[in-house]
Design a protein around this motif. Structure first.
Motif, PDB file in Angstrom:
ATOM      1  N   THR A 378       0.828  -1.213   0.000  1.00 45.85           N
ATOM      2  CA  THR A 378       0.000   0.000   0.000  1.00 45.85           C
ATOM      3  C   THR A 378       0.859   1.259   0.000  1.00 45.85           C
ATOM      4  OG1 THR A 378      -0.147   0.067   2.425  1.00 45.85           O
ATOM      5  CG2 THR A 378      -1.855  -1.181   1.254  1.00 45.85           C
ATOM      6  N   ALA A 379       2.169   1.105   0.245  1.00 47.28           N
ATOM      7  CA  ALA A 379       3.072   2.255   0.206  1.00 47.28           C
ATOM      8  C   ALA A 379       3.412   2.668  -1.229  1.00 47.28           C
ATOM      9  CB  ALA A 379       4.355   1.930   0.965  1.00 47.28           C
ATOM     10  N   MET A 380       2.982   1.872  -2.202  1.00 45.31           N
ATOM     11  CA  MET A 380       3.265   2.159  -3.611  1.00 45.31           C
ATOM     12  C   MET A 380       2.107   2.925  -4.244  1.00 45.31           C
ATOM     13  SD  MET A 380       4.920  -1.482  -4.816  1.00 45.31           S
ATOM     14  CE  MET A 380       6.392  -2.140  -4.023  1.00 45.31           C
ATOM     15  N   ASP A 381       2.443   3.668  -5.303  1.00 42.43           N
ATOM     16  CA  ASP A 381       1.434   4.365  -6.088  1.00 42.43           C
ATOM     17  C   ASP A 381       1.721   4.150  -7.569  1.00 42.43           C
ATOM     18  OD1 ASP A 381       3.592   6.036  -6.691  1.00 42.43           O
ATOM     19  OD2 ASP A 381       2.931   7.635  -5.338  1.00 42.43           O
ATOM     20  N   ASP A 382       0.964   4.824  -8.423  1.00 45.73           N
ATOM     21  CA  ASP A 382       1.144   4.633  -9.864  1.00 45.73           C
ATOM     22  C   ASP A 382       2.554   4.971 -10.330  1.00 45.73           C
ATOM     23  OD1 ASP A 382      -1.415   3.696 -10.808  1.00 45.73           O
ATOM     24  OD2 ASP A 382      -2.228   5.673 -10.346  1.00 45.73           O
ATOM     25  N   GLY A 383       3.141   6.006  -9.740  1.00 44.35           N
ATOM     26  CA  GLY A 383       4.492   6.386 -10.131  1.00 44.35           C
ATOM     27  C   GLY A 383       5.500   5.305  -9.813  1.00 44.35           C
ATOM     28  N   VAL A 384       5.380   4.671  -8.658  1.00 41.34           N
ATOM     29  CA  VAL A 384       6.287   3.588  -8.286  1.00 41.34           C
ATOM     30  C   VAL A 384       6.072   2.388  -9.206  1.00 41.34           C
ATOM     31  CG1 VAL A 384       6.884   1.943  -6.471  1.00 41.34           C
ATOM     32  CG2 VAL A 384       6.447   4.332  -5.893  1.00 41.34           C
ATOM     33  N   ILE A 385       4.821   2.095  -9.522  1.00 45.78           N
ATOM     34  CA  ILE A 385       4.544   0.983 -10.443  1.00 45.78           C
ATOM     35  C   ILE A 385       5.215   1.228 -11.786  1.00 45.78           C
ATOM     36  CG2 ILE A 385       2.739  -0.249 -11.699  1.00 45.78           C
ATOM     37  CD1 ILE A 385       2.904  -0.911  -8.704  1.00 45.78           C
ATOM     38  N   ASP A 386       5.182   2.461 -12.276  1.00 40.02           N
ATOM     39  CA  ASP A 386       5.859   2.785 -13.540  1.00 40.02           C
ATOM     40  C   ASP A 386       7.360   2.534 -13.427  1.00 40.02           C
ATOM     41  OD1 ASP A 386       3.497   3.535 -14.790  1.00 40.02           O
ATOM     42  OD2 ASP A 386       3.715   5.660 -14.288  1.00 40.02           O
ATOM     43  N   GLU A 387       7.946   2.922 -12.293  1.00 36.35           N
ATOM     44  CA  GLU A 387       9.373   2.667 -12.082  1.00 36.35           C
ATOM     45  C   GLU A 387       9.662   1.165 -12.098  1.00 36.35           C
ATOM     46  OE1 GLU A 387      11.727   4.907  -9.083  1.00 36.35           O
ATOM     47  OE2 GLU A 387       9.774   5.703  -8.468  1.00 36.35           O
ATOM     48  N   ILE A 388       8.825   0.403 -11.421  1.00 43.04           N
ATOM     49  CA  ILE A 388       9.025  -1.046 -11.356  1.00 43.04           C
ATOM     50  C   ILE A 388       8.967  -1.649 -12.749  1.00 43.04           C
ATOM     51  CG2 ILE A 388       8.005  -3.215 -10.556  1.00 43.04           C
ATOM     52  CD1 ILE A 388       7.145  -1.735  -8.015  1.00 43.04           C
ATOM     53  N   ILE A 389       8.001  -1.242 -13.551  1.00 36.33           N
ATOM     54  CA  ILE A 389       7.861  -1.775 -14.907  1.00 36.33           C
ATOM     55  C   ILE A 389       9.123  -1.503 -15.722  1.00 36.33           C
ATOM     56  CG2 ILE A 389       6.608  -1.515 -17.086  1.00 36.33           C
ATOM     57  CD1 ILE A 389       4.090  -0.947 -15.338  1.00 36.33           C
ATOM     58  N   GLU A 390       9.616  -0.279 -15.658  1.00 35.39           N
ATOM     59  CA  GLU A 390      10.823   0.072 -16.413  1.00 35.39           C
ATOM     60  C   GLU A 390      12.000  -0.807 -16.011  1.00 35.39           C
ATOM     61  OE1 GLU A 390      11.112   2.137 -18.909  1.00 35.39           O
ATOM     62  OE2 GLU A 390       9.029   2.844 -18.802  1.00 35.39           O
ATOM     63  N   LYS A 391      12.161  -1.034 -14.723  1.00 33.54           N
ATOM     64  CA  LYS A 391      13.299  -1.805 -14.233  1.00 33.54           C
ATOM     65  C   LYS A 391      13.166  -3.287 -14.589  1.00 33.54           C
ATOM     66  CE  LYS A 391      13.872   1.476 -10.413  1.00 33.54           C
ATOM     67  NZ  LYS A 391      15.119   2.105 -10.884  1.00 33.54           N
ATOM     68  N   LEU A 392      11.954  -3.813 -14.544  1.00 35.26           N
ATOM     69  CA  LEU A 392      11.739  -5.217 -14.911  1.00 35.26           C
ATOM     70  C   LEU A 392      12.009  -5.438 -16.400  1.00 35.26           C
ATOM     71  CD1 LEU A 392       8.462  -5.956 -12.916  1.00 35.26           C
ATOM     72  CD2 LEU A 392      10.746  -6.834 -12.397  1.00 35.26           C
ATOM     73  N   VAL A 393      11.541  -4.518 -17.221  1.00 38.77           N
ATOM     74  CA  VAL A 393      11.762  -4.635 -18.671  1.00 38.77           C
ATOM     75  C   VAL A 393      13.256  -4.561 -18.979  1.00 38.77           C
ATOM     76  CG1 VAL A 393      11.412  -3.503 -20.899  1.00 38.77           C
ATOM     77  CG2 VAL A 393       9.491  -3.759 -19.318  1.00 38.77           C
ATOM     78  N   ALA A 394      13.940  -3.633 -18.335  1.00 40.55           N
ATOM     79  CA  ALA A 394      15.386  -3.503 -18.559  1.00 40.55           C
ATOM     80  C   ALA A 394      16.123  -4.767 -18.137  1.00 40.55           C
ATOM     81  CB  ALA A 394      15.917  -2.295 -17.791  1.00 40.55           C
ATOM     82  N   ALA A 395      15.735  -5.338 -16.996  1.00 42.28           N
ATOM     83  CA  ALA A 395      16.398  -6.551 -16.518  1.00 42.28           C
ATOM     84  C   ALA A 395      16.182  -7.709 -17.481  1.00 42.28           C
ATOM     85  CB  ALA A 395      15.871  -6.911 -15.125  1.00 42.28           C
TER      86      ALA A 395
END
Length: 407
Positions: A378-395
């Motif tokens: 619950t500490a995450m928001d849409d902005g954090v989700i966007d960051e996570i997506i970018e990092k997963l795709v890069a990995a």
């Protein structure tokens, strides 16, 4: 000490340099954590990283959740670390759990999900006078001997053959195999235990047909049906069982109900829980110095109070958006699967991501579990989700490029 000194010390005093097998990824252990704030943690190298690991799904509100911290501090300051008599927080958390989960009327706390499963198995064996436990092969039900015998052959080192013989794994969603295993067990069947959506079987949900057959087999033979909701309790106020048509006799719990402190629990109706009452003839022994610990109970209460249907719906929506966007952006040969606030990155054929993926994600400042499970808090928001997506795709791209270079 320096980081290097700490590592050398850990190698000296901890087997392999870490206190849990689950912390080893590809034979290595990640840098140690220093502190956590919300959805991020500071590691010993001085880097702030996004924590989408959340200690194997425990920290549903992230790090430093103020209501839980305040509840624990208040009790600690009053000297309420632990007692040799009951404490009101235990009653309160048990009542909260029973109010949330339809199939649960009574609760017995343990120190971990592993202990909860072990207690459920012992309870079923005592209640039925039988010994055989059936479960879905590959699903993880903790580190007890009988549970690991179900989880997979690679984990059977040190488990006596006699124990393994009483633990029958059946293939995922294979109704025929389930019925055959029950027939083979005959009048020795004590329990069928299932995780409705196990991480180690690829976050696939068990079919309604499978669950209905399991319920019928238990009703017909007098065995007990147990749902392992140690992880899946996060998906609905009443657990993932609230989304299926079958109700269990027993439910094992852990993770989120302790607010980040060690916890486990077994719950069920009064009939199923009867032999946990020490005043009854034939009762099983179920105790522990730290079970029902006031600090844990207080943290769990605060955590569940903040995890109402609106909070769960929000993180489930974040999970759905992450899975949809990630699925469209991952390179060829990769996929994502999950439900609610969980997502697991996999190969396109459904096999597990390699350990290199974990390390590439960490290089980009994202911590996922060794199985490439992404855990939303619950500490995450849409902005954090966007960051996570970018990092997963890069990995995923970097792992793919490295594999193509080798081939």
């Amino acid at each position: 000490m320096t980081v290097v000194d700490d590592y050398l010390l850990s190698e000296k005093v901890l087997p392999g340099g870490a206190g849990r097998t689950g912390l080893f990824v590809g034979g290595r252990v990640p840098p140690a954590a220093v502190r956590g704030v919300g959805c991020r943690l500071l590691d010993e190298t001085g880097r702030w990283i996004i924590d989408a690991h959340n200690n194997f799904t425990v920290l549903i509100h992230g790090h430093g959740y103020a209501p839980a911290v305040n509840a624990v501090v208040s009790l600690a300051e009053s000297g309420s670390f632990c007692f040799g008599v009951p404490h009101n927080t235990e009653y309160q958390l048990a009542a909260t759990i029973a109010d949330r989960i339809e199939s649960v009327e009574q609760v017995r706390f343990t120190n971990s999900g592993t202990e909860a499963v072990q207690t459920a198995m012992r309870l079923a064996r005592a209640s039925t006078g039988r010994s055989t436990i059936i479960g879905v092969g590959g699903a993880y039900h903790g580190s007890g001997d009988a549970a690991l015998a179900i989880s997979g052959g690679y984990q059977k080192t040190g488990i006596p053959a006699q124990v393994s013989a009483l633990s029958r794994p059946v293939p995922f969603n294979d109704v025929d195999a389930l019925e055959a295993a029950a027939a083979e067990a005959g009048d020795d069947l004590a329990m069928i235990i299932v995780d409705l959506m196990a991480n180690y079987t690829g976050l696939r949900q068990l079919s309604d047909e499978y669950l209905r057959v399991a319920r019928r087999l238990c009703d017909t033979t007098g065995a007990m049906l147990a749902f392992d909701e140690v992880v899946s309790l996060r998906h609905h106020v009443g657990g993932l069982q609230a989304a299926v048509s079958v109700r269990p006799d027993l439910t094992t719990m852990g993770k989120i109900i302790g607010g980040g402190l060690p916890v486990g629990a077994i719950g069920g109706n009064t009939r199923a829980m009867a032999l946990l009452d020490p005043t009854r003839p034939g009762a099983i022994y179920s105790s522990g110095t730290f079970t029902g610990n006031p600090l844990t109970m207080a943290a769990g209460l605060a955590t569940l109070e903040g995890l109402d249907s609106a909070a769960i719906e929000r993180i489930n929506s974040l999970g759905a958006r992450l899975r949809e966007s990630l699925g469209a952006r991952l390179p060829e040969g990769w996929g994502v699967r999950g439900y609610g606030s969980l997502a697991r990155v996999l190969r396109a054929d459904g096999s597990a991501a390699p350990s290199a993926f974990f390390w590439k994600a960490l290089d980009h400042g994202l911590l996922v579990t060794p199985a490439a499970l992404v855990v939303i808090s619950t500490a995450m928001d849409d902005g954090v989700i966007d960051e996570i997506i970018e990092k997963l795709v890069a990995a995923a791209r970097e792992v793919t490029d490295a594999e193509n270079a080798i081939s």
